[in-house]
Motif scaffolding. Sequence first.
Motif, PDB file in Angstrom:
ATOM      1  N   PRO A   1       0.834  -1.211   0.000  1.00 41.01           N
ATOM      2  CA  PRO A   1       0.000   0.000   0.000  1.00 41.01           C
ATOM      3  C   PRO A   1       0.868   1.261   0.000  1.00 41.01           C
ATOM      4  N   GLY A   2       0.471   2.225  -0.790  1.00 45.60           N
ATOM      5  CA  GLY A   2       1.112   3.534  -0.759  1.00 45.60           C
ATOM      6  C   GLY A   2       2.516   3.574  -1.326  1.00 45.60           C
ATOM      7  N   LEU A   3       2.934   2.521  -1.974  1.00 46.08           N
ATOM      8  CA  LEU A   3       4.326   2.459  -2.419  1.00 46.08           C
ATOM      9  C   LEU A   3       4.694   3.660  -3.294  1.00 46.08           C
ATOM     10  N   HIS A   4       3.865   3.964  -4.281  1.00 48.17           N
ATOM     11  CA  HIS A   4       4.249   4.998  -5.242  1.00 48.17           C
ATOM     12  C   HIS A   4       4.110   6.399  -4.658  1.00 48.17           C
ATOM     13  N   VAL A   5       3.129   6.605  -3.795  1.00 44.39           N
ATOM     14  CA  VAL A   5       3.001   7.946  -3.206  1.00 44.39           C
ATOM     15  C   VAL A   5       4.119   8.185  -2.192  1.00 44.39           C
ATOM     16  N   CYS A   6       4.553   7.152  -1.507  1.00 43.98           N
ATOM     17  CA  CYS A   6       5.678   7.328  -0.591  1.00 43.98           C
ATOM     18  C   CYS A   6       6.959   7.629  -1.376  1.00 43.98           C
ATOM     19  N   ARG A   7       7.144   6.948  -2.479  1.00 43.37           N
ATOM     20  CA  ARG A   7       8.344   7.211  -3.294  1.00 43.37           C
ATOM     21  C   ARG A   7       8.359   8.642  -3.812  1.00 43.37           C
ATOM     22  N   GLU A   8       7.149   9.147  -4.120  1.00 46.96           N
ATOM     23  CA  GLU A   8       7.070  10.527  -4.602  1.00 46.96           C
ATOM     24  C   GLU A   8       7.425  11.519  -3.501  1.00 46.96           C
ATOM     25  N   ALA A   9       7.168  11.112  -2.239  1.00 42.71           N
ATOM     26  CA  ALA A   9       7.296  12.049  -1.123  1.00 42.71           C
ATOM     27  C   ALA A   9       8.711  12.143  -0.564  1.00 42.71           C
ATOM     28  N   THR A  10       9.592  11.259  -0.953  1.00 38.38           N
ATOM     29  CA  THR A  10      10.947  11.275  -0.409  1.00 38.38           C
ATOM     30  C   THR A  10      11.925  10.756  -1.456  1.00 38.38           C
ATOM     31  N   PRO A  11      13.116  11.344  -1.501  1.00 40.11           N
ATOM     32  CA  PRO A  11      14.112  10.802  -2.436  1.00 40.11           C
ATOM     33  C   PRO A  11      14.778   9.535  -1.910  1.00 40.11           C
ATOM     34  N   ARG A  12      14.530   9.206  -0.637  1.00 42.78           N
ATOM     35  CA  ARG A  12      15.172   8.024  -0.066  1.00 42.78           C
ATOM     36  C   ARG A  12      14.413   6.757  -0.465  1.00 42.78           C
ATOM     37  N   PRO A  13      15.082   5.612  -0.397  1.00 41.92           N
ATOM     38  CA  PRO A  13      14.435   4.379  -0.858  1.00 41.92           C
ATOM     39  C   PRO A  13      13.195   4.013  -0.042  1.00 41.92           C
ATOM     40  N   VAL A  14      12.136   3.669  -0.740  1.00 38.71           N
ATOM     41  CA  VAL A  14      10.935   3.097  -0.127  1.00 38.71           C
ATOM     42  C   VAL A  14      10.685   1.775  -0.833  1.00 38.71           C
ATOM     43  N   LEU A  15      10.649   0.699  -0.067  1.00 42.50           N
ATOM     44  CA  LEU A  15      10.526  -0.631  -0.647  1.00 42.50           C
ATOM     45  C   LEU A  15       9.221  -1.282  -0.190  1.00 42.50           C
ATOM     46  N   GLY A  16       8.588  -1.990  -1.102  1.00 45.14           N
ATOM     47  CA  GLY A  16       7.385  -2.749  -0.769  1.00 45.14           C
ATOM     48  C   GLY A  16       7.740  -4.213  -0.606  1.00 45.14           C
ATOM     49  N   ILE A  17       7.110  -4.883   0.335  1.00 49.56           N
ATOM     50  CA  ILE A  17       7.530  -6.266   0.575  1.00 49.56           C
ATOM     51  C   ILE A  17       7.068  -7.210  -0.527  1.00 49.56           C
ATOM     52  N   ALA A  18       5.954  -6.905  -1.177  1.00 47.98           N
ATOM     53  CA  ALA A  18       5.557  -7.791  -2.281  1.00 47.98           C
ATOM     54  C   ALA A  18       6.596  -7.713  -3.392  1.00 47.98           C
ATOM     55  N   GLU A  19       6.947  -6.493  -3.785  1.00 51.79           N
ATOM     56  CA  GLU A  19       7.965  -6.335  -4.824  1.00 51.79           C
ATOM     57  C   GLU A  19       9.264  -7.039  -4.415  1.00 51.79           C
ATOM     58  N   CYS A  20       9.742  -6.781  -3.221  1.00 50.89           N
ATOM     59  CA  CYS A  20      11.044  -7.326  -2.827  1.00 50.89           C
ATOM     60  C   CYS A  20      10.983  -8.842  -2.613  1.00 50.89           C
ATOM     61  N   GLY A  21       9.870  -9.335  -2.121  1.00 50.69           N
ATOM     62  CA  GLY A  21       9.744 -10.781  -1.947  1.00 50.69           C
ATOM     63  C   GLY A  21       9.806 -11.497  -3.282  1.00 50.69           C
ATOM     64  N   VAL A  22       9.079 -10.969  -4.245  1.00 50.51           N
ATOM     65  CA  VAL A  22       9.077 -11.576  -5.575  1.00 50.51           C
ATOM     66  C   VAL A  22      10.448 -11.440  -6.234  1.00 50.51           C
ATOM     67  N   LEU A  23      11.050 -10.262  -6.139  1.00 50.88           N
ATOM     68  CA  LEU A  23      12.350 -10.045  -6.779  1.00 50.88           C
ATOM     69  C   LEU A  23      13.402 -10.971  -6.176  1.00 50.88           C
ATOM     70  N   THR A  24      13.322 -11.191  -4.866  1.00 54.78           N
ATOM     71  CA  THR A  24      14.282 -12.097  -4.234  1.00 54.78           C
ATOM     72  C   THR A  24      14.017 -13.539  -4.682  1.00 54.78           C
ATOM     73  N   ALA A  25      12.776 -13.912  -4.820  1.00 51.10           N
ATOM     74  CA  ALA A  25      12.472 -15.252  -5.341  1.00 51.10           C
ATOM     75  C   ALA A  25      13.062 -15.443  -6.739  1.00 51.10           C
ATOM     76  N   LEU A  26      13.036 -14.373  -7.541  1.00 49.23           N
ATOM     77  CA  LEU A  26      13.577 -14.470  -8.903  1.00 49.23           C
ATOM     78  C   LEU A  26      15.080 -14.717  -8.903  1.00 49.23           C
ATOM     79  N   ALA A  27      15.743 -14.388  -7.794  1.00 50.64           N
ATOM     80  CA  ALA A  27      17.184 -14.650  -7.685  1.00 50.64           C
ATOM     81  C   ALA A  27      17.472 -16.048  -7.140  1.00 50.64           C
ATOM     82  N   ARG A  28      16.438 -16.812  -6.838  1.00 55.96           N
ATOM     83  CA  ARG A  28      16.649 -18.125  -6.255  1.00 55.96           C
ATOM     84  C   ARG A  28      16.164 -19.281  -7.128  1.00 55.96           C
ATOM     85  N   ALA A  29      15.197 -19.031  -8.007  1.00 56.48           N
ATOM     86  CA  ALA A  29      14.596 -20.154  -8.747  1.00 56.48           C
ATOM     87  C   ALA A  29      14.025 -19.661 -10.064  1.00 56.48           C
TER      88      ALA A  29
END
Lengths: 217, 217, 217, 217, 217, 217
Positions: F81-109
């Motif tokens: 939730p709110g991933l894109h609006v949070c990214r707009e609100a700060t230049p610092r990294p904002v990460l979503g767990i769905a995105e990162c969970g899937v991306l990490t899975a892509l590095a394993r299988a």
Amino acid sequence: MPAARRILVINPNSNDAVTRGLEAALAPLARPDIAIACRTLAEGPFGIETQADVERVTLPLRDLVVREAADATVIACYSDPGLHVCREATPRPVLGIAECGVLTALARADRFGVIAIRARSIPRHLRQLRQMAVIDRLAGERALEMSVAETAGGRDTLARMIAVGRDLRDRDGAGAVVMGCAGMAAHRRALEDELGVPVIDPTQAAVAMALGLVAVG
Amino acid sequence: MPAARRILVINPNSNDAVTRGLEAALAPLARPDIAIACRTLAEGPFGIETQADVERVTLPLRDLVVREAADATVIACYSDPGLHVCREATPRPVLGIAECGVLTALARADRFGVIAIRARSIPRHLRQLRQMAVIDRLAGERALEMSVAETAGGRDTLARMIAVGRDLRDRDGAGAVVMGCAGMAAHRRALEDELGVPVIDPTQAAVAMALGLVAVG
Amino acid sequence: MPAARRILVINPNSNDAVTRGLEAALAPLARPDIAIACRTLAEGPFGIETQADVERVTLPLRDLVVREAADATVIACYSDPGLHVCREATPRPVLGIAECGVLTALARADRFGVIAIRARSIPRHLRQLRQMAVIDRLAGERALEMSVAETAGGRDTLARMIAVGRDLRDRDGAGAVVMGCAGMAAHRRALEDELGVPVIDPTQAAVAMALGLVAVG
Amino acid sequence: MPAARRILVINPNSNDAVTRGLEAALAPLARPDIAIACRTLAEGPFGIETQADVERVTLPLRDLVVREAADATVIACYSDPGLHVCREATPRPVLGIAECGVLTALARADRFGVIAIRARSIPRHLRQLRQMAVIDRLAGERALEMSVAETAGGRDTLARMIAVGRDLRDRDGAGAVVMGCAGMAAHRRALEDELGVPVIDPTQAAVAMALGLVAVG
Amino acid sequence: MPAARRILVINPNSNDAVTRGLEAALAPLARPDIAIACRTLAEGPFGIETQADVERVTLPLRDLVVREAADATVIACYSDPGLHVCREATPRPVLGIAECGVLTALARADRFGVIAIRARSIPRHLRQLRQMAVIDRLAGERALEMSVAETAGGRDTLARMIAVGRDLRDRDGAGAVVMGCAGMAAHRRALEDELGVPVIDPTQAAVAMALGLVAVG
Amino acid sequence: MPAARRILVINPNSNDAVTRGLEAALAPLARPDIAIACRTLAEGPFGIETQADVERVTLPLRDLVVREAADATVIACYSDPGLHVCREATPRPVLGIAECGVLTALARADRFGVIAIRARSIPRHLRQLRQMAVIDRLAGERALEMSVAETAGGRDTLARMIAVGRDLRDRDGAGAVVMGCAGMAAHRRALEDELGVPVIDPTQAAVAMALGLVAVG
């Protein structure tokens, strides 16, 4: 006498001039048995230009959709704010103009282009097109680099739209052009005459689909 | 008095009963200012079931489109026969019901299913969906395994459609169902009531889009 | 003695010069045990440049395929007219040169480019590539903007092909180039020598695949 | 007298029985003017079943390709070992049987299935198909769960292939079947007769394409 | 006391200066409980620039991974040499820097660009991205056209990287930039400061993911 | 002494037990130089199960992100939730767990599966995966059909997760499994031990990536 059927078209920004522009653009679609009611979202910002603007209108939009209980609702902002939460809140059709504008373009040409207001919206639009799984039909998206207010009212808007539309057609290979903002509606016909390819006003496209859904019940 | 605007809906098979079924299905879409004229293609076969049937109607269809010069044309066969040659022959909108049925489903649900008449049509439909670049939204396609004639008239058609529709919804995850034949039109509402998800009659979907295009001119 | 096996190569336009060009291009593929018979489709137009030209040859092509009953058939026009209806009409292999030209390019390089005769064919070719689900390997398509007749005979054709081929290679990143017209066959070797990347004549590619299918029977 | 042209077909495992099986499968493709020479890679393992087996043959394969300097080379293992390093080492065509088997299937049917030896190879094959960008045409892949040795020689191989092929055809919707191992070659015709859809031996497919490339020079 | 956990970072080329550069780039990631050990692959070439270089290091890499038996291994070359064979050889995580660099970019921006050393690597990288099925997020890849040695040491490297990075950002629309070589690590921060969008050093990205996997065990 | 660097992990529901579960799951990732601070969003609902729940937390989340000004922020809800609006609100990294969970899975299988709480979330997750353009790597998603509360606390959760995980692995071909809810964290190791394939807790995956981004600055 049965209650008349009704389509609610919500302008999620609070700029009444845009709402009146929608009414004008939608007038040719009017039919006696289904009302098309355009509403300004009181809680909306004057223009929806950022992701924060999108998020701010989401729940007020949802509340308005539930409260009005129209036979179908069209969200008249090219970011399709609140589309999924509104769909969750009602079993009746809720259509977003970005989705319907693009889908209608797909029925007119092999590949389509999009005229954006500003370049910073393009990544948001690309996310939508990937989410819709139709991005392989995108020829390109190019920005006017004007504000929503300028687009709606400025004298130079049509000239900029023609220039950008020509680039989409000639450089990117677009066979149809989607106007990427509800506030561009007044320029559709002139732009189409100039470009010689179909130009889609996304609000007209969404209302046409809504009329069909309501008519067949 | 200006000449009335008119949408031509062509049933490319020569079965008048199907054409009358289209008229009934389209009656709710009627509006006073734009006529919806359904025509049977005299040269068509009794049903379009094979690729050869598709090819046979292509040029007669094109000729009819040119001769009638309607403000927009809808080709009312789920194989979208002659779509591209008709578009080449006129600058006015020509819509195929398969394209419009699927595009309308994309405005209603995340993924859609298709009810085909026969399994042998499925590869043809998959080619269309890949060509449209929307196949990532397909939940599945399943066949009734009935003839076009049986589908239009048989007593058991609705029961089979409900069974197949449930598989699309429950096994394949379809959030909307497209009826993959113009001859299924009479069953739309009953099927939708039974399934509880949007059911799209593709001819209604295409005519709704055509009405919008003609209305805004 | 068993009847000799035979591959039928149909030039769907009625320009015998193109057919003779095909014979010359295919001569190096000749083998003693399988005949390669090139036929001009009498009913074809002089050149296939429009979608209407494509549709007009579809059924005559199908009839010829059935009548000749060759061990395999190659449709020698880059629009692959009638491919699916011919496949329906015979259990024997029917190959389209656009499909086979592109598939052979995929066996030679990471991404391929296409030289079209005219820009207006590009949307039709893109539809084919999306339908084939191989469009992610397309580097680009660029047009000569010459007629089919000019391409086959004109003095300047090779020079234009080299210029367009260089753009495909250097601007678009194509690692192989497909000649997007059966009438370009005479220029394959000179173009390949000039560009230094594989250049695919699609008719040669299709006949090579057909020879393999017939040989293993 | 010019030196005869020659296609080198490398069996990257050291099982000579497989090489002799390739020779038998390729015999029908023989033509007087282009030799087809099958070679066993002396350095290869007895069967290529793991990624380590693939990697071990890569450089010996490359060295053999360079040393033999054939007019074209076919790597006759369904993992396409060393394909890209061989292509880098010679300007002449180097074809992989997995690529060519799949590409030939794409010229015969809308979607294809693959018969694998073992389930653990399937992720490797899926990587290849995604890399080729043709995975949207895959109907499914199913494994025999036999060793390479059993597949080549075992009495039950054909029966298992028929059972798996029927699942690919009937459950997955495959319109053509690719045999996912060079060692299955002897069963192609019997399997095709049984299934009634095209069955592709990938080595035959690759050699047919190589013959075409060499013939046109 | 339990044996310390350890991440092995292998520089597959034999240039110790690159390994020392990796150590410097990874120093900020150090944590007391998990060692990060950088190793030069003795058998590697001085730089990995060709597919043959990639293949040559594959099995030595695998042997080193097995011998060292670290808790996780990072292959620090943007071609991800030996990734799949190493994964087969150990149940512990093996990460490639190209995969992890791209995946990390996907967590930072809508579309990413890649800075390659040489244009001839781009087709290899595109194959990786298609294999990963993430190529729809690629904005573009552009090459410095410098050698690995020049990139690591040359005075002009940063200036070239900035110029190429600007093209990726402004012409291609990249919202993040991945440095496509382990030897570029020293320039990450300066490049990010200059471009104003996230710049990903792929080795840092891979080690961060490896630390997470090892830490949670 | 410089101010310590800090990663903010926001549990957007108001269930403190979930937040404490996150703290436990993240404890192994702790390092002395970067604090990991878990916060419960006071304004959140007790569980996030609907699209309305997602929308309700969006702006409070954004406000918290801005107010806390951490070096990086992780949104610990699988709907991102709110991933894109949070990214707009700060230049610092904002990460979503769905995105990162899937991306990490892509590095394993090669392909991954997802365990959802409820089937009704699956269309929302599919939208995310299409938007991320990684859906071709999805083997399947299956639901526990339990509430968030039951999942976090119920005795039967692990048994259901194992059953669903086996289906993902054996029927769908998943080589890694992503736990599709922050509240499943306690079961990761037991599930991985049982399934024998990598199991990704998405919050751990996101925090590992955040630690890397903060560490390299």
